[in-house]
Design a protein around this motif. Structure first.
Motif, PDB file in Angstrom:
ATOM      1  N   LEU A 195       0.833  -1.208   0.000  1.00 51.12           N
ATOM      2  CA  LEU A 195       0.000   0.000   0.000  1.00 51.12           C
ATOM      3  C   LEU A 195       0.865   1.256   0.000  1.00 51.12           C
ATOM      4  O   LEU A 195       0.584   2.220  -0.722  1.00 51.12           O
ATOM      5  N   PHE A 196       1.927   1.246   0.768  1.00 53.32           N
ATOM      6  CA  PHE A 196       2.893   2.353   0.785  1.00 53.32           C
ATOM      7  C   PHE A 196       3.464   2.573  -0.618  1.00 53.32           C
ATOM      8  O   PHE A 196       3.523   3.708  -1.121  1.00 53.32           O
ATOM      9  N   ILE A 197       3.854   1.494  -1.291  1.00 56.91           N
ATOM     10  CA  ILE A 197       4.396   1.570  -2.652  1.00 56.91           C
ATOM     11  C   ILE A 197       3.343   2.114  -3.613  1.00 56.91           C
ATOM     12  O   ILE A 197       3.621   2.989  -4.450  1.00 56.91           O
ATOM     13  N   GLU A 198       2.132   1.599  -3.520  1.00 55.78           N
ATOM     14  CA  GLU A 198       1.057   2.027  -4.415  1.00 55.78           C
ATOM     15  C   GLU A 198       0.779   3.517  -4.269  1.00 55.78           C
ATOM     16  O   GLU A 198       0.606   4.223  -5.273  1.00 55.78           O
ATOM     17  N   HIS A 199       0.745   4.002  -3.053  1.00 51.73           N
ATOM     18  CA  HIS A 199       0.528   5.430  -2.845  1.00 51.73           C
ATOM     19  C   HIS A 199       1.676   6.260  -3.413  1.00 51.73           C
ATOM     20  O   HIS A 199       1.456   7.316  -4.016  1.00 51.73           O
ATOM     21  N   LEU A 200       2.898   5.789  -3.251  1.00 46.07           N
ATOM     22  CA  LEU A 200       4.034   6.509  -3.829  1.00 46.07           C
ATOM     23  C   LEU A 200       3.956   6.517  -5.353  1.00 46.07           C
ATOM     24  O   LEU A 200       4.233   7.551  -5.993  1.00 46.07           O
TER      25      LEU A 200
END
Length: 197
Positions: A178-183
């Motif tokens: 999720l962190f990667i997707e938001h970035l």
């Protein structure tokens, strides 16, 4: 372990997974954002897919592209292949559950699109078949995966770019995804739509 200690332990594990990922793959994350931007600029779209929590991630990711993330801007083309229950159940019933993503990619995919597979293990058969279908079309393929013992699983060698969370715990891998997707959303949005609409 009491509840407060458990909470603090899980927080440390979640933070460590993100820190380990960024230390190893920040440049690859930027490369994937560039691949996505190039696909969109060429008239393509993101085709995003995964199972379980990764299916929810695919839907969340596509929604951020189509609607907005941080900027009020034009919609960006993305489609989660996990949302049409009639298509999913028809393919699973008439062919096999392992084909639910591949059949959709064969129907909807084109060379300018980008396939984004999300799999914590990298070994889900329907995700693997989806990527193989995308490769036959000539689409660039990327994956979000996890693992230390077998990083990216069977999916890794099939993709042009793999963002692998170096961790064995599924919850921490999913939190980092999720962190990667938001970035990725923020990087692409800034690159394509720097000024609010």
């Amino acid at each position: 372990m009491d509840a407060v200690s458990l909470i603090r332990t899980r927080l440390r594990a979640s933070v460590a997974a993100k820190e380990d990922f960024v230390a190893a793959q920040a440049a690859d994350l930027q490369r994937l954002a560039t691949m996505m931007r190039q696909s969109l600029e060429a008239g393509g779209k993101m085709l995003v897919f995964g199972n379980g929590g990764s299916a929810a991630d695919a839907q969340h990711f596509a929604a951020e592209f189509v609607n907005r993330f941080l900027l009020n801007r034009r919609p960006l083309a993305a489609l989660a292949l996990t949302t049409d229950s009639s298509v999913l159940t028809a393919i699973a019933n008439d062919f096999a559950f392992e084909d639910v993503f591949a059949r959709q990619i064969e129907a909807l995919g084109k060379k300018a699109d980008l396939a984004l597979a999300i799999s914590t293990s990298g070994n889900s058969e329907n995700v693997l078949r989806g990527v193989l279908a995308a490769r036959r079309i000539g689409m660039p393929c990327a994956a979000l995966t996890g693992g230390l013992k077998s990083p990216g699983g069977r999916l890794a060698p099939l993709c042009d770019l793999v963002l692998n969370v170096p961790c064995e715990a599924t919850p921490q891998i999913q939190e980092c995804h999720l962190f990667i997707e938001h970035l990725l959303c923020e990087l692409v949005e800034r690159a394509l739509c720097a000024e609010p609409a």
